[in-house]
Write an enzyme that holds these catalytic residues in place. Structure first.
Site, mmCIF file in Angstrom:
data_model
loop_
_atom_site.group_PDB
_atom_site.id
_atom_site.type_symbol
_atom_site.label_atom_id
_atom_site.label_comp_id
_atom_site.label_asym_id
_atom_site.label_seq_id
_atom_site.Cartn_x
_atom_site.Cartn_y
_atom_site.Cartn_z
ATOM 1 C CE LYS A 112 -5.955 -58.015 57.954
ATOM 2 N NZ LYS A 112 -6.322 -56.930 58.626
ATOM 3 C CE LYS A 205 -6.644 -49.013 54.196
ATOM 4 N NZ LYS A 205 -6.007 -48.796 55.763
ATOM 5 C CE LYS A 208 1.650 -48.415 57.806
ATOM 6 N NZ LYS A 208 1.765 -48.188 59.378
HETATM 7 P P1 AMP Z 1 -2.619 -47.863 60.166
HETATM 8 O O1 AMP Z 1 -1.528 -47.722 59.327
HETATM 9 O O2 AMP Z 1 -3.705 -49.065 59.682
HETATM 10 O O3 AMP Z 1 -2.537 -48.067 61.650
HETATM 11 O O4 AMP Z 1 -3.547 -46.601 60.304
HETATM 12 C C1 AMP Z 1 -3.139 -45.397 61.145
HETATM 13 C C2 AMP Z 1 -4.056 -44.177 60.937
HETATM 14 O O5 AMP Z 1 -3.869 -43.800 59.645
HETATM 15 C C3 AMP Z 1 -5.708 -44.744 61.205
HETATM 16 O O6 AMP Z 1 -6.408 -43.593 61.719
HETATM 17 C C4 AMP Z 1 -5.980 -44.974 59.527
HETATM 18 O O7 AMP Z 1 -7.529 -44.652 59.463
HETATM 19 C C5 AMP Z 1 -5.301 -43.898 58.898
HETATM 20 N N1 AMP Z 1 -5.016 -44.179 57.646
HETATM 21 C C6 AMP Z 1 -4.574 -45.188 57.075
HETATM 22 N N2 AMP Z 1 -4.626 -45.202 55.931
HETATM 23 C C7 AMP Z 1 -5.200 -44.235 55.288
HETATM 24 C C8 AMP Z 1 -5.360 -43.640 53.992
HETATM 25 N N3 AMP Z 1 -5.127 -44.344 52.817
HETATM 26 N N4 AMP Z 1 -5.829 -42.540 53.979
HETATM 27 C C9 AMP Z 1 -6.518 -41.963 55.140
HETATM 28 N N5 AMP Z 1 -6.071 -42.360 56.423
HETATM 29 C C10 AMP Z 1 -5.494 -43.417 56.385
#
Ligand code: AMP
Ligand code: TRP
Length: 340
Positions: A112, A205, A208
């Site tokens: 970032k 990965k 969003k």
């Molecule tokens: P976030 O949307 O970044 O707040 O992520 C919320 C949760 O989802 C966290 O535990 C992340 O590690 C998990 N997560 C987000 N993207 C992925 C992905 N592509 N694969 C697996 N876990 C994910």
């Protein structure tokens, strides 16, 4: 008594199957053996640009996804981070035992900082300290998260060690810990789907931030799921070398949503060089649609009950505050910050 833990997701929009497979599915599986506290971490979300007028809907939608996926307010606590001010207060205490060099080397921060240059704010730098506060306030022993969160969790463990050694209790057993440590060192709990890749850019990965075409949302209707999968990147067929990242991702999704027979069947076709990805994608779409179907139905029904969602979040946040207040008091006591 069930052991407690905290985990959370930022209210940054609709949740996708990466969030589901990497985190929420574990939360639901662990619901009977652990007391889970699930945060909608809005104070983390404000560290990046956002529109204030969008935030209430994003928080509401995240709560809908949590409940629709199967979190049960009778077994778990759902909270909004900003409703539990002990989180930010604890973050301040922890920041005083965290060297700046530790937060500066966190990979997500470095990335970032590279992108934003002088625009990088203090919130982004202290993001992992607030996350550590979320975790330690409930004396979490495990934290189910996706793989991308491992550096944050490692830092939490370092902060815990730093606090424990600096403010070890003279009274040892007083808080039920032989060593006099106040916080346990939390372990990451990784699910089978801890790193789901993007459908369109499978070297990255699923996220969003890459746009709606790269993920399948929990709320996507069947025709959208079919369309997104139809456009997923694969390869022109097995070329004898290593499986391409896109194909690997589809096989991983299949292993998480389909039966073993289905996986074996398509793997055999792949090995023989006879696979038709359009067939594989259709079958995968069928299985994802039937798995997510009940979630979508519950989500729709819940969306008509905003008062109920509000009640769950307010009651959950109040319950969490009682626990958080006690831990914060213990921490302040250790630090010599209780005066009367
Ligand atoms: P976030 O949307 O970044 O707040 O992520 C919320 C949760 O989802 C966290 O535990 C992340 O590690 C998990 N997560 C987000 N993207 C992925 C992905 N592509 N694969 C697996 N876990 C994910
Ligand atoms: N940083 C996490 C993410 O982006 C969200 C989060 C905040 C979290 N606090 C937490 C996850 C505490 C687990 C525990 O996904």
């Amino acid at each position: 008594m069930r052991q407690r833990y905290f985990s959370g997701i930022q209210p940054t929009g609709e949740l996708h199957i990466g969030n589901y497979l990497g985190a929420i599915k574990s939360w639901i599986e662990l619901q009977d053996s652990f007391e889970g506290i699930f945060g909608i971490v809005d104070y983390h979300a404000i560290t990046e640009p956002y529109k204030p007028e969008d935030m209430p809907k994003r928080v509401f939608d995240t709560a809908l996804d949590y409940l629709a996926a199967g979190l049960d307010p009778n077994k778990s606590i759902l909270l909004i981070q900003s409703f539990v001010p002990e989180h930010t207060e604890m973050a301040w205490l922890l920041s005083s035992v965290t060297p700046v060099s530790w937060v500066e080397r966190v990979p997500t921060y470095k990335e970032k900082a590279r992108q934003l240059k002088t625009q990088v704010n203090m919130g982004l730098l202290s993001y992992p300290v607030l996350m550590a506060a979320d975790i330690v306030l409930y004396k979490s022993t495990i934290v189910p998260v996706g793989e991308d969160q491992l550096p944050h969790l490692e830092l939490t463990r370092e902060i815990v060690r730093s606090f424990n050694s600096k403010y070890r209790s003279k009274y040892g057993y007083k808080y039920g810990s032989k060593s006099g440590d106040i916080f346990p060192e939390p372990q990451a709990y990784l699910a089978g789907g801890s790193r789901i890749m993007s459908l369109t850019e499978p070297m990255k990965k699923m996220s969003k931030s890459l746009g709606a075409h790269n993920y399948i949302a929990l709320a996507d209707p069947p025709d959208v799921i079919r369309k997104k999968l139809a456009k997923a990147v694969t390869d022109i067929g097995p070329g004898g070398g290593e499986m391409s990242p896109g194909t690997k991702n589809l096989f991983q999704l299949m292993s998480l949503f389909s039966s073993k027979e289905t996986c074996d069947h398509f793997k055999q076709l792949y090995d023989e060089g006879n696979i038709r990805y359009s067939d594989m994608k259709q079958k995968l779409a069928d299985d994802i649609i039937s798995d997510l179907g009940p979630i979508r139905d519950r989500r729709l029904a819940l969306s008509l009950r905003p008062e109920y969602i509000r009640k769950v979040l307010i009651e959950g946040s109040n319950r969490a505050r009682e626990i958080a207040r006690q831990t914060l008091h213990e921490a302040k006591e250790r630090m010599g910050l209780t005066y009367f």
